[in-house]
Scaffold this motif. Structure first.
Motif, PDB file in Angstrom:
ATOM      1  N   GLN A 136      35.874  96.390 -15.044  1.00 29.99           N
ATOM      2  CA  GLN A 136      36.997  95.449 -15.184  1.00 29.99           C
ATOM      3  C   GLN A 136      38.070  95.766 -14.144  1.00 29.99           C
ATOM      4  O   GLN A 136      38.378  96.941 -13.889  1.00 29.99           O
ATOM      5  CB  GLN A 136      37.585  95.573 -16.587  1.00 29.99           C
ATOM      6  CG  GLN A 136      38.625  94.497 -16.908  1.00 29.99           C
ATOM      7  CD  GLN A 136      39.194  94.655 -18.310  1.00 29.99           C
ATOM      8  OE1 GLN A 136      39.525  95.762 -18.722  1.00 29.99           O
ATOM      9  NE2 GLN A 136      39.299  93.558 -19.043  1.00 29.99           N
ATOM     10  N   GLU A 149      42.021  94.336 -12.489  1.00 34.84           N
ATOM     11  CA  GLU A 149      43.212  93.536 -12.777  1.00 34.84           C
ATOM     12  C   GLU A 149      43.968  93.366 -11.475  1.00 34.84           C
ATOM     13  O   GLU A 149      44.033  94.298 -10.661  1.00 34.84           O
ATOM     14  CB  GLU A 149      44.074  94.269 -13.794  1.00 34.84           C
ATOM     15  CG  GLU A 149      45.421  93.607 -14.003  1.00 34.84           C
ATOM     16  CD  GLU A 149      46.234  94.295 -15.092  1.00 34.84           C
ATOM     17  OE1 GLU A 149      45.668  94.660 -16.133  1.00 34.84           O
ATOM     18  OE2 GLU A 149      47.438  94.462 -14.861  1.00 34.84           O
ATOM     19  N   GLY A 195      42.073  89.669 -20.409  1.00 33.31           N
ATOM     20  CA  GLY A 195      43.276  88.937 -20.784  1.00 33.31           C
ATOM     21  C   GLY A 195      43.888  88.208 -19.602  1.00 33.31           C
ATOM     22  O   GLY A 195      43.626  88.523 -18.436  1.00 33.31           O
ATOM     23  N   ARG A 246      50.803  87.460 -24.301  1.00 34.78           N
ATOM     24  CA  ARG A 246      49.499  88.135 -24.162  1.00 34.78           C
ATOM     25  C   ARG A 246      48.338  87.398 -24.824  1.00 34.78           C
ATOM     26  O   ARG A 246      47.197  87.865 -24.750  1.00 34.78           O
ATOM     27  CB  ARG A 246      49.597  89.557 -24.749  1.00 34.78           C
ATOM     28  CG  ARG A 246      50.595  90.433 -23.989  1.00 34.78           C
ATOM     29  CD  ARG A 246      50.771  91.783 -24.638  1.00 34.78           C
ATOM     30  NE  ARG A 246      49.598  92.628 -24.552  1.00 34.78           N
ATOM     31  CZ  ARG A 246      49.291  93.418 -23.518  1.00 34.78           C
ATOM     32  NH1 ARG A 246      50.085  93.472 -22.471  1.00 34.78           N
ATOM     33  NH2 ARG A 246      48.189  94.158 -23.541  1.00 34.78           N
TER      34      ARG A 246
END
Ligand code: GLU
Ligand code: MG
Length: 437
Positions: free
Chosen positions: A179, A181, A228, A328
């Protein structure tokens, strides 16, 4: 080989995908006025390409008109055609905004924020995504080794984002498996949602050019964390000054920002299906995944639906400039325009109702029962897409915010999405969304 450059005019649709049509680059100036034909029923195509039952059938015509301000040309200088696109607005043949154009919905929400509170939204989308190509290597989170393995991709991506007019902040090997970001700079008004659309396309395009592939799907591994989309929000007044911070206000928030946040939290269960719009979004929105499971405010809490973000400045002026709150409960199955439109409408409702800012929570809300939550003015968010859709359907406010046609089309679209998934296991559902987002 011969070739002629084409421009793709794109719309971020109700299904959360970017669709559109391409035409010759030489026609761009003319197309900025006359657009390209679009069909109302397209708004009912789900992310799996089955069709919802809606009011339009085979009838009607619209125009998808490119907005020159959003033009992106990124030549990767690798011998393949450049990424060449512009975001468009969907309008009627008379040039009026169409009710199911997500960008038009955001424009009208921004006008409401301006006329009710005299405020401009200044916001930024922060995305998480996962590498899904065979080269993905399951590196330790935040490791330098993991960064080195993706150094080529990250450098190509930074350069491409800058060429596309999006300001990359940092590249982070996040906690989830493979992952990453990448936060980006904040922008005023509609530009922030445009930047999120451009960002997702450039991440996908850059990955492909590096023989990688990525997924923004809300959750891919039920035992792990989700991907997210955190939306950082603040306001500027007409003079361009920040108006989020008040040293003497509760939790450092100005009264108008406090009421806005209170409105978002109060109406969150009613609009959640727009920001967490997939069936698997609700697997991500569960306690202890660092997402959001309740309609609560948090200060240092990454499980809060709205989190007051930390700031590095000491001077009052710097603090005021940096002060922001993060929403969020969004993911990348949602159109960024609908995410911002929903937040703005709910927040402006809070301003109109002069709602007081709730207390920030600091404890684990998953340990409380419904009565204890209710006593604190908090509720567990809807736990499935169908529950969230019922809350949306039952809400009178969302009729006023988005219009009844938009609402009925959105609900029909999402019901068709649920029908497509009917009978699949949760793992198969994750795989299905993983193929499209
Ligand atoms: N992956 C978490 C989410 O689904 C966020 C983790 C974090 O960056 O705080 O929202
Ligand atoms: Mg993160």
């Amino acid at each position: 080989m011969i070739g002629e450059p084409l421009v793709f005019v794109a719309t971020s649709d109700l299904a959360g995908l970017v669709r559109g049509k391409a035409f010759a680059e030489s026609e761009l100036a003319a197309r900025q006025t006359r657009g390209i034909g679009w069909v109302p029923t397209n708004a009912l195509i789900t992310c799996f390409d089955n069709l919802g039952d809606g009011p339009y059938g085979s009838l009607g015509d619209l125009l998808l008109v490119p907005d020159a301000e959003t033009r992106v040309v990124v030549d990767y200088e690798d011998g393949s055609p450049a990424e060449n696109f512009a975001i468009g607005n969907i309008v009627t043949l008379d040039g009026e905004p169409w009710e199911c154009c997500t960008r038009g919905q955001l424009a009208s929400a921004l006008e409401r924020l301006q006329s009710v509170a005299g405020l401009q939204l200044y916001s930024a989308f922060e995305h998480e995504f996962q590498l899904v190509s065979p080269q993905a290597s399951d590196n330790p989170a935040f490791s330098m080794h993991g960064h080195r393995l993706q150094a080529h991709f990250s450098e190509v991506l930074f350069a491409a984002l800058r060429k596309a007019g999006v300001e990359p902040d940092s590249f982070i090997n996040e906690y989830g498996r493979d992952q990453y970001e990448l936060p980006i700079g904040a922008s005023l008004g509609i530009d922030a949602a445009d930047a999120a659309v451009v960002f997702r396309q450039i991440v996908q395009a850059s990955a492909k050019r590096c023989q990688q592939s990525v997924s923004f799907s809300p959750i891919r591994d039920l035992d792990g964390v989700g991907n997210g989309v955190h939306v950082h929000l603040s306001f500027k007044n007409a003079a361009g000054e920040p108006v989020m911070y008040d040293a003497g206000g509760k939790h450092g928030l100005s009264s108008v920002a406090g009421s806005f946040i209170a409105g978002v939290l109060k109406y969150l269960p009613e609009f959640l299906c727009l920001t967490a719009p997939s069936e698997i979004s609700y697997q991500r929105l569960t306690p202890h995944r660092w997402s959001a499971a309740f309609n609560n405010l948090g200060a240092q809490d990454r499980e809060a639906a709205m989190r007051i973000c930390p700031i590095s400045g000491r001077m009052q002026e710097t603090i005021a400039r940096q002060f922001n709150v993060e929403y969020r409960a969004a993911d990348a199955a949602a159109s960024p325009y609908l995410v911002l439109a929903a937040l703005i409408h709910a927040g402006v409702q809070g301003i109109e109702e002069q709602l007081p800012l709730p207390d920030a929570t600091t404890d684990d809300l998953s340990l409380l029962d419904t009565a204890q939550l209710t006593a604190r003015g908090i509720e567990r968010l809807p736990q499935s897409l169908s529950e969230a859709l019922s809350r949306f359907e039952q809400s009178d406010h969302t009729d006023a915010w988005f219009g009844e046609t938009f609402k009925s089309v959105y609900v029909a679209l999402k019901k068709a999405e649920l029908a497509y998934l009917d009978g699949l296991t949760i793992e198969q559902k994750c795989a299905a969304y993983g193929r499209v987002f």
